[in-house]
Design a protein around this motif. Structure first.
Motif, mmCIF file in Angstrom:
data_model
loop_
_atom_site.group_PDB
_atom_site.id
_atom_site.type_symbol
_atom_site.label_atom_id
_atom_site.label_comp_id
_atom_site.label_asym_id
_atom_site.label_seq_id
_atom_site.Cartn_x
_atom_site.Cartn_y
_atom_site.Cartn_z
ATOM 1 N N HIS A 67 38.929 194.567 -8.755
ATOM 2 C CA HIS A 67 39.499 195.349 -9.857
ATOM 3 C C HIS A 67 40.406 196.446 -9.297
ATOM 4 C CE1 HIS A 67 38.904 196.882 -14.072
ATOM 5 N NE2 HIS A 67 39.389 197.956 -13.498
ATOM 6 N N GLY A 68 41.662 196.454 -9.767
ATOM 7 C CA GLY A 68 42.611 197.445 -9.274
ATOM 8 C C GLY A 68 43.449 196.936 -8.107
ATOM 9 N N TYR A 69 43.077 195.770 -7.555
ATOM 10 C CA TYR A 69 43.786 195.237 -6.385
ATOM 11 C C TYR A 69 44.407 193.863 -6.640
ATOM 12 C CZ TYR A 69 41.982 199.115 -3.673
ATOM 13 O OH TYR A 69 41.732 200.373 -3.201
ATOM 14 N N TYR A 70 43.597 192.916 -7.069
ATOM 15 C CA TYR A 70 44.129 191.587 -7.368
ATOM 16 C C TYR A 70 43.201 190.888 -8.355
ATOM 17 C CZ TYR A 70 40.946 190.734 -3.426
ATOM 18 O OH TYR A 70 39.854 190.739 -2.585
ATOM 19 N N ALA A 71 43.787 189.916 -9.090
ATOM 20 C CA ALA A 71 43.059 189.262 -10.182
ATOM 21 C C ALA A 71 42.275 188.047 -9.668
ATOM 22 C CB ALA A 71 44.032 188.824 -11.267
ATOM 23 N N ARG A 72 41.320 187.602 -10.486
ATOM 24 C CA ARG A 72 40.552 186.399 -10.163
ATOM 25 C C ARG A 72 41.494 185.196 -10.120
ATOM 26 N NH1 ARG A 72 36.819 182.441 -12.720
ATOM 27 N NH2 ARG A 72 34.831 182.520 -11.609
ATOM 28 N N ASP A 73 41.367 184.391 -9.097
ATOM 29 C CA ASP A 73 42.228 183.211 -8.942
ATOM 30 C C ASP A 73 41.582 182.040 -9.680
ATOM 31 O OD1 ASP A 73 43.888 181.175 -8.161
ATOM 32 O OD2 ASP A 73 43.818 181.647 -6.022
ATOM 33 N N ASN A 74 41.742 182.067 -11.019
ATOM 34 C CA ASN A 74 41.077 181.045 -11.831
ATOM 35 C C ASN A 74 41.549 179.641 -11.485
ATOM 36 O OD1 ASN A 74 39.256 182.578 -13.317
ATOM 37 N ND2 ASN A 74 40.774 183.157 -14.839
ATOM 38 N N ALA A 75 42.818 179.507 -11.088
ATOM 39 C CA ALA A 75 43.335 178.182 -10.722
ATOM 40 C C ALA A 75 42.576 177.633 -9.509
ATOM 41 C CB ALA A 75 44.824 178.273 -10.433
ATOM 42 N N PHE A 76 42.198 178.513 -8.572
ATOM 43 C CA PHE A 76 41.457 178.036 -7.407
ATOM 44 C C PHE A 76 40.024 177.636 -7.777
ATOM 45 C CE2 PHE A 76 39.006 178.175 -3.499
ATOM 46 C CZ PHE A 76 39.798 177.376 -2.704
ATOM 47 N N TYR A 77 39.402 178.378 -8.693
ATOM 48 C CA TYR A 77 38.052 177.987 -9.140
ATOM 49 C C TYR A 77 38.088 176.592 -9.769
ATOM 50 C CZ TYR A 77 35.617 182.295 -8.066
ATOM 51 O OH TYR A 77 35.023 183.339 -7.395
ATOM 52 N N LYS A 78 39.191 176.307 -10.499
ATOM 53 C CA LYS A 78 39.323 174.969 -11.087
ATOM 54 C C LYS A 78 39.520 173.932 -9.987
ATOM 55 C CE LYS A 78 41.169 176.396 -15.581
ATOM 56 N NZ LYS A 78 42.383 176.501 -16.399
ATOM 57 N N ASP A 79 40.291 174.288 -8.962
ATOM 58 C CA ASP A 79 40.570 173.350 -7.878
ATOM 59 C C ASP A 79 39.309 173.070 -7.041
ATOM 60 O OD1 ASP A 79 42.494 171.675 -6.695
ATOM 61 O OD2 ASP A 79 42.759 173.065 -5.024
ATOM 62 N N TRP A 80 38.395 174.045 -7.010
ATOM 63 C CA TRP A 80 37.163 173.843 -6.237
ATOM 64 C C TRP A 80 36.399 172.609 -6.736
ATOM 65 C CZ3 TRP A 80 35.638 174.828 -1.686
ATOM 66 C CH2 TRP A 80 34.304 174.601 -1.324
ATOM 67 N N ASP A 81 36.514 172.365 -8.036
ATOM 68 C CA ASP A 81 35.856 171.200 -8.631
ATOM 69 C C ASP A 81 36.340 169.909 -7.943
ATOM 70 O OD1 ASP A 81 34.046 170.574 -10.951
ATOM 71 O OD2 ASP A 81 35.712 169.241 -11.427
ATOM 72 N N ARG A 82 37.616 169.857 -7.620
ATOM 73 C CA ARG A 82 38.183 168.691 -6.924
ATOM 74 C C ARG A 82 37.736 168.681 -5.450
ATOM 75 N NH1 ARG A 82 42.062 168.235 -3.333
ATOM 76 N NH2 ARG A 82 42.679 170.415 -3.562
ATOM 77 N N ILE A 83 37.831 169.829 -4.801
ATOM 78 C CA ILE A 83 37.499 169.897 -3.369
ATOM 79 C C ILE A 83 36.030 169.532 -3.139
ATOM 80 C CG2 ILE A 83 37.261 171.469 -1.394
ATOM 81 C CD1 ILE A 83 39.634 173.088 -2.724
ATOM 82 N N ALA A 84 35.149 170.075 -3.970
ATOM 83 C CA ALA A 84 33.715 169.898 -3.746
ATOM 84 C C ALA A 84 33.187 168.557 -4.259
ATOM 85 C CB ALA A 84 32.945 171.043 -4.408
ATOM 86 N N ARG A 85 34.016 167.812 -5.002
ATOM 87 C CA ARG A 85 33.540 166.573 -5.613
ATOM 88 C C ARG A 85 33.205 165.511 -4.560
ATOM 89 N NH1 ARG A 85 33.030 165.082 -10.668
ATOM 90 N NH2 ARG A 85 33.883 167.090 -11.282
ATOM 91 N N ASP A 86 33.992 165.494 -3.486
ATOM 92 C CA ASP A 86 33.858 164.451 -2.478
ATOM 93 C C ASP A 86 33.409 165.083 -1.153
ATOM 94 O OD1 ASP A 86 34.675 161.682 -1.406
ATOM 95 O OD2 ASP A 86 35.811 163.071 -0.138
#
Lengths: 256, 283
Positions: free
Chosen positions: B235-254
């Motif tokens: 907070h005050g520095y940078y925002a949550r990288d929601n796109a990366f949280y979505k991408d984790w679903d792909r990375i962690a699937r396999d």
């Protein structure tokens, strides 16, 4: 404006259940969408609370998680998580908890823990998070969930949080003094517990939905209330607000 | 007394095989850079405690470093299931995982009891919830004044707590803003504490007298790691990288995709890799 989809009718109908004076503990996903729509339409003064500790939050876009920065930046105040659960939830300050589920039974009991056996699950789901205490400490519970026979089951695989348990009196026997689930909004209908049996039955059907459609999408022998009405269609104002909210949200999350 | 040091040194001095570790941060301020350093240094047989294991513990679990997990919500919030956790529970891959599962209310209360020096937390909870039947650490107690039956769970006192925060000063005092989660409780309840921060400043400036500040003498190591919470946020520095949280679903699937990602971005990387996310002022 194009005709509303069943999903949009669900969200608008769920939003209408909330009052301007409510203090609402918001679950992520469909509940978050409905609660913020209520705030943007008929209930501008509603207090929305997320378990991350944000009280009175007014996000411009829907959060992806329960703790996105937007929630804190637009809140009246942000408290620690222990304070949230102790003073605000357990302290009895919340009028409505808004939940969703993976599996739901006819008494509004919820499973979000496992499909299959707990110790050897077929599918391991996230678990309860705040739900076990939200279900017992909020004045009443609204549930919103898309209709399917996989979700609306005869018997839960796991009892994550209690609705009306096994029927009348179960909550009271456990020392629970709150009302429990009073309203269930799906993409096909609205259901409310029968006052005598506590079993959820259909009280209104969304426009164009038949009794047979709902019965087929329900995994238990579904009952209908004596009086079944048609759900009032979303107004242009509601639909406009919902579509704009979803549009803003999609842009914000893709652009992250 | 907090020592200001490098990340590698802070982890090496405070983490051991078999530790009971709690890396906290409720969506916000999750100490990803510190977690990666723990993974690089190879510690194993860990008991990991965290309300919302999410991506950070998915990485430990998928790398086979975790013996037991204590938690209350194991999903990728707003995205879906936690796939390395799922694979461990459902298929014992890469090894079996013992779990101790609670509700959020229970864990929040247990962290607070840990900070308060109590043996257990007492609260009105778990009524009608089946977890009480599968977790032997959920018990009940009668109020000696009213006779009301209340839930009781053991206090959480970690061997080592790791959190991320916005700022420290030269004395090692740490200031936390925004969604503060259980940051304060986990540190005060732990034997040792490491805090990574966005920046170290001469003084905090004009802050509220009630600002959340952990005095340096409650912390063992303070480390400057700009961007160290990414893809969580500061907070005050940078925002949550929601796109990366979505991408984790792909990375962690396999399994192989996951292992390759870990090799490239964690095992063969260093804390400096987080610097590019730090951009102060972007939020």
């Amino acid at each position: 404006m194009s005709e509303p989809t069943l999903s949009e009718i669900m969200t608008v109908t769920a939003a209408r259940a909330l009052k301007n004076t409510d203090v609402c503990f918001v679950g992520i996903g469909l509940p978050s969408e409905a609660c913020n729509l209520a705030r943007l339409t008929h209930a501008p003064d509603i207090t929305l609370i997320y378990e991350s500790g944000t009280i009175g939050t007014k996000p411009r876009v829907l959060p992806l998680s329960i703790g996105d920065g937007e929630l804190c930046e637009t809140a009246t105040t942000t408290v620690s998580v222990p304070e949230m659960f102790r003073y605000w939830l357990q302290g009895g300050r919340i009028t409505v908890g808004f939940l969703s589920a993976a599996q739901l039974d006819r008494f509004g009991n919820i499973n979000t823990t496992v499909i299959g056996d707990y110790h050897n699950p077929k599918v391991r789901l996230p678990g309860g998070g705040g739900a076990p205490e939200i279900a017992t400490s909020c004045g009443e519970i609204f549930i919103t969930l898309k209709h399917s026979s996989r979700a609306f089951v005869d018997k839960l695989d796991f009892f994550t949080s209690i609705g009306h348990g096994d029927g009348p009196g179960h909550r009271a026997r456990l020392g629970i003094t709150t009302k429990g689930p009073t309203r269930l909004v799906t993409d096909l209908c609205v259901m409310q517990p029968n006052p005598d049996t506590c079993e959820f039955e259909v009280t209104s059907l969304h426009p164009g939905v038949s009794r047979q459609q709902v019965t087929e999408a329900t995994g238990w022998p579904l009952k209908f209330a004596n009086q079944v009405t048609e759900t009032a269609a979303p107004s242009d104002v509601e639909l406009d607000a919902l579509r704009a909210l979803k549009q803003r949200t999609a842009e914000a999350h893709e652009g992250a | 007394m907090a020592q200001i040091m490098e990340l590698k040194e802070a982890i090496a001095e405070n983490v051991h095989d078999g530790d009971f570790m709690a890396l906290e941060g409720f969506t916000h301020l999750i100490p990803h850079a510190a977690a990666h350093e723990v993974l690089r240094q190879g510690y194993k047989d860990l008991t990991l405690c965290r309300m919302t294991p999410d991506m950070i513990y998915d990485q430990f679990i998928g790398m086979g470093r975790v013996k037991k997990l204590v938690f209350s919500y194991a999903g990728n919030p707003g995205v879906g299931l936690l796939l390395r956790f799922r694979d461990a529970v459902e298929n014992a891959w890469p090894q079996a995982l013992e779990i101790e599962e609670h509700s959020h209310a229970a864990m929040a209360n247990a962290y607070e009891a840990g900070a308060a020096g109590l043996p257990c937390a007492i609260f009105r909870g778990y009524r009608g919830a089946e977890l009480a039947e599968v977790n032997p650490n959920i018990k009940s107690i009668l109020c000696p004044f009213t006779g009301e039956k209340l839930a009781a769970v053991p206090a959480i006192n970690a061997d080592v707590a790791i959190i991320h925060a916005q700022r420290a000063n030269r004395a090692g005092d740490v200031m936390i803003e925004g969604i503060i989660g259980v940051q304060k409780e986990v540190v005060l309840g732990a034997k040792r504490a490491i805090v990574t921060v966005e920046e170290i400043v001469d003084d905090f400036g004009d802050v509220s007298p009630n600002a959340v500040i952990l005095p340096g003498w409650t912390i063992d190591a303070v480390v400057r790691v700009p961007g160290g919470a990414h893809p969580s946020y500061a907070h005050g520095y940078y925002a949550r990288d929601n796109a990366f949280y979505k991408d984790w679903d792909r990375i962690a699937r396999d399994r192989d995709t996951f292992l390759q990602w870990m090799e490239e971005h964690v095992i063969n990387a260093g804390p400096d890799a987080f610097g590019r996310y730090a951009g102060k002022g972007s939020r």
